[in-house]
Design a protein around this motif. Structure first.
Motif, short mmCIF file in Angstrom:
data_model
loop_
_atom_site.label_atom_id
_atom_site.label_comp_id
_atom_site.label_asym_id
_atom_site.label_seq_id
_atom_site.Cartn_x
_atom_site.Cartn_y
_atom_site.Cartn_z
N ASN A 14 -33.26 0.30 -11.17
CA ASN A 14 -31.91 0.13 -10.59
C ASN A 14 -30.84 0.18 -11.67
O ASN A 14 -29.77 0.76 -11.46
CB ASN A 14 -31.81 -1.23 -9.87
N LEU A 15 -31.16 -0.41 -12.81
CA LEU A 15 -30.21 -0.42 -13.93
C LEU A 15 -29.96 1.00 -14.43
O LEU A 15 -28.81 1.41 -14.61
CB LEU A 15 -30.85 -1.25 -15.05
N MET A 16 -31.04 1.74 -14.61
CA MET A 16 -30.91 3.11 -15.11
C MET A 16 -30.14 3.98 -14.12
O MET A 16 -29.34 4.82 -14.50
CB MET A 16 -32.31 3.73 -15.35
N ARG A 17 -30.39 3.74 -12.85
CA ARG A 17 -29.69 4.48 -11.79
C ARG A 17 -28.20 4.18 -11.84
O ARG A 17 -27.38 5.05 -11.67
CB ARG A 17 -30.20 3.97 -10.46
N ARG A 18 -27.91 2.90 -12.07
CA ARG A 18 -26.50 2.50 -12.09
C ARG A 18 -25.77 3.17 -13.27
O ARG A 18 -24.66 3.65 -13.15
CB ARG A 18 -26.43 0.97 -12.20
N PHE A 19 -26.46 3.22 -14.45
CA PHE A 19 -25.79 3.76 -15.62
C PHE A 19 -25.85 5.28 -15.72
O PHE A 19 -24.92 5.92 -16.14
CB PHE A 19 -26.37 3.14 -16.90
N ARG A 20 -26.98 5.87 -15.31
CA ARG A 20 -27.14 7.31 -15.55
C ARG A 20 -27.13 8.13 -14.26
O ARG A 20 -27.14 9.37 -14.32
CB ARG A 20 -28.42 7.56 -16.35
N GLY A 21 -27.13 7.46 -13.12
CA GLY A 21 -26.99 8.16 -11.84
C GLY A 21 -27.95 9.31 -11.66
O GLY A 21 -29.15 9.20 -11.95
N GLN A 22 -27.44 10.46 -11.22
CA GLN A 22 -28.28 11.61 -10.88
C GLN A 22 -29.10 12.10 -12.08
O GLN A 22 -30.23 12.58 -11.91
CB GLN A 22 -27.39 12.73 -10.32
N ASN A 23 -28.56 11.95 -13.32
CA ASN A 23 -29.31 12.40 -14.51
C ASN A 23 -30.64 11.67 -14.62
O ASN A 23 -31.65 12.25 -15.00
CB ASN A 23 -28.52 12.12 -15.80
N TRP A 24 -30.65 10.39 -14.28
CA TRP A 24 -31.88 9.58 -14.32
C TRP A 24 -32.87 10.10 -13.27
O TRP A 24 -34.04 10.29 -13.55
CB TRP A 24 -31.54 8.10 -14.11
N LEU A 25 -32.36 10.39 -12.08
CA LEU A 25 -33.23 10.88 -11.02
C LEU A 25 -33.82 12.25 -11.39
O LEU A 25 -35.02 12.49 -11.21
CB LEU A 25 -32.48 10.99 -9.68
N ASP A 26 -32.96 13.13 -11.95
CA ASP A 26 -33.43 14.47 -12.34
C ASP A 26 -34.47 14.36 -13.45
O ASP A 26 -35.48 15.06 -13.43
CB ASP A 26 -32.26 15.34 -12.81
N TYR A 27 -34.23 13.46 -14.40
CA TYR A 27 -35.16 13.29 -15.52
C TYR A 27 -36.53 12.82 -15.00
O TYR A 27 -37.57 13.36 -15.36
CB TYR A 27 -34.57 12.28 -16.52
N LYS A 28 -36.49 11.83 -14.10
CA LYS A 28 -37.76 11.29 -13.58
C LYS A 28 -38.54 12.37 -12.82
O LYS A 28 -39.76 12.46 -12.90
CB LYS A 28 -37.49 10.10 -12.64
N GLU A 29 -37.78 13.20 -12.10
CA GLU A 29 -38.44 14.25 -11.33
C GLU A 29 -39.11 15.28 -12.24
O GLU A 29 -40.24 15.71 -11.98
CB GLU A 29 -37.37 14.93 -10.46
N GLN A 30 -38.42 15.60 -13.34
CA GLN A 30 -39.02 16.56 -14.30
C GLN A 30 -40.30 15.98 -14.89
O GLN A 30 -41.30 16.68 -15.04
CB GLN A 30 -38.05 16.82 -15.45
#
Ligand code: AKG
Length: 289
Positions: free
Chosen positions: A261-277
């Motif tokens: 949740n913290l990473m999502r709050r700070f990095r938003g879509q970049n965090w989601l894209d990184y995790k998906e990769q």
């Protein structure tokens, strides 16, 4: 595009506690029990009208089929509505709007008298009996439960389809790190085997649930659910008892969830894209092993 390899769930009419423990709980194998609810008041009474009559002025949070994007929390509802009005919608239209986790004790405690905790060898956690509602277009994204319970999932009123994958199948499923779901771009009804080649090796278990059916989902089992028409389900959970599972559960609930949740709050879509990769790379690598 393709279809997942699945085998039909084992269905039994009734089962003794000893048989359940020996053949399903101990080896952690899913099973669908048709007769477990037949003696309950709920078996006769629980339908959408019955719940609607008790809805009063309650307002409920609703979710749809779209995955959360950017900084949106996965737990943030897409809209709120009066329960009465939502059930009216379920009765009249094939909506994708769902209620995810409606705690019976908090919201409709009078329903408690309509069912019993089955004496089947599971130590049920009695503080969290939960209802889930969905309409003819509702899909519940592929996930496993964060607290890793052994669950008994009961369905009422309509029909639903549940596809299960054991924890051993995780290596083929493109699990997203720091989460309990897989890559949400994967169409679980029509998976793209060219884009996500590992999926063709996954072996699932297919269950069709009718009114009153009970589905045992062992700890850590993935489930992808489609409501085939308007209806609702109840899940009773037994928290994990094996020390390794308990540690995982504590990590998921108290560390992983908050970190994500913290990473999502700070990095938003970049965090989601990184995790998906990472999910894609790691799973494709499993394939070449
Ligand atoms: O049936 C549903 O709507 C969701 C159920 C679920 O995910 C669960 O019981 O863990």
């Amino acid at each position: 595009m393709g279809q997942f390899k699945t085998t039909p769930i084992t269905r039994v009419k009734n089962i003794s506690k000893e048989e359940f423990i020996e053949h399903y709980y101990k080896p952690q194998r899913p099973v669908l029990i048709e007769g477990l609810t037949k003696e309950w008041g709920a078996y006769k009474k629980w339908n959408l009208d019955y719940i609607q009559k008790r809805a009063g002025d309650q307002i409920v949070p609703l979710y749809d089929n779209k995955p959360a994007k950017d900084k949106e929390s996965v737990y943030a509802p897409v809209k709120k509505m009066k329960l009465y009005q939502y059930i009216e919608l379920l009765k009249t239209e094939p909506t994708d709007l769902r209620i995810f986790f409606y705690n019976i004790l908090d919201s409709m405690p009078e329903l408690i008298k309509d069912f019993e905790y089955p004496d089947i060898g599971l130590k049920f956690f009695k503080r969290l009996p939960a209802l889930f509602f969905g309409g003819g277009n509702s899909k519940v994204f592929m996930h496993y439960d964060i607290d890793l319970p052994d669950s008994m999932h009961f369905h009422f009123h309509g029909n639903k389809s549940v596809t299960l994958f054991s924890p051993e199948q995780t290596k083929y499923l493109y699990k997203v790190p720091f989460s309990i779901h897989n890559i949400d771009k994967i169409d679980m009804d029509n998976p793209d085997f060219e884009r996500y080649p590992a999926l063709q090796f996954a072996e699932g278990i297919q269950a069709h649930m009718n009114h009153g059916d009970a589905l045992f989902m062992p700890s850590g089992y993935w489930h992808y659910i489609k409501y085939l028409d308007g209806g609702f389900s109840m899940t009773l959970r037994a928290l994990p008892r094996k020390p390794k599972r308990v540690l995982f559960m504590l990590y998921n609930v108290f560390v992983m969830r908050h970190f994500d949740n913290l990473m999502r709050r700070f990095r938003g879509q970049n965090w989601l894209d990184y995790k998906e990769q990472v999910a894609e790379k790691k799973t494709n690598k499993n394939l070449s092993k």
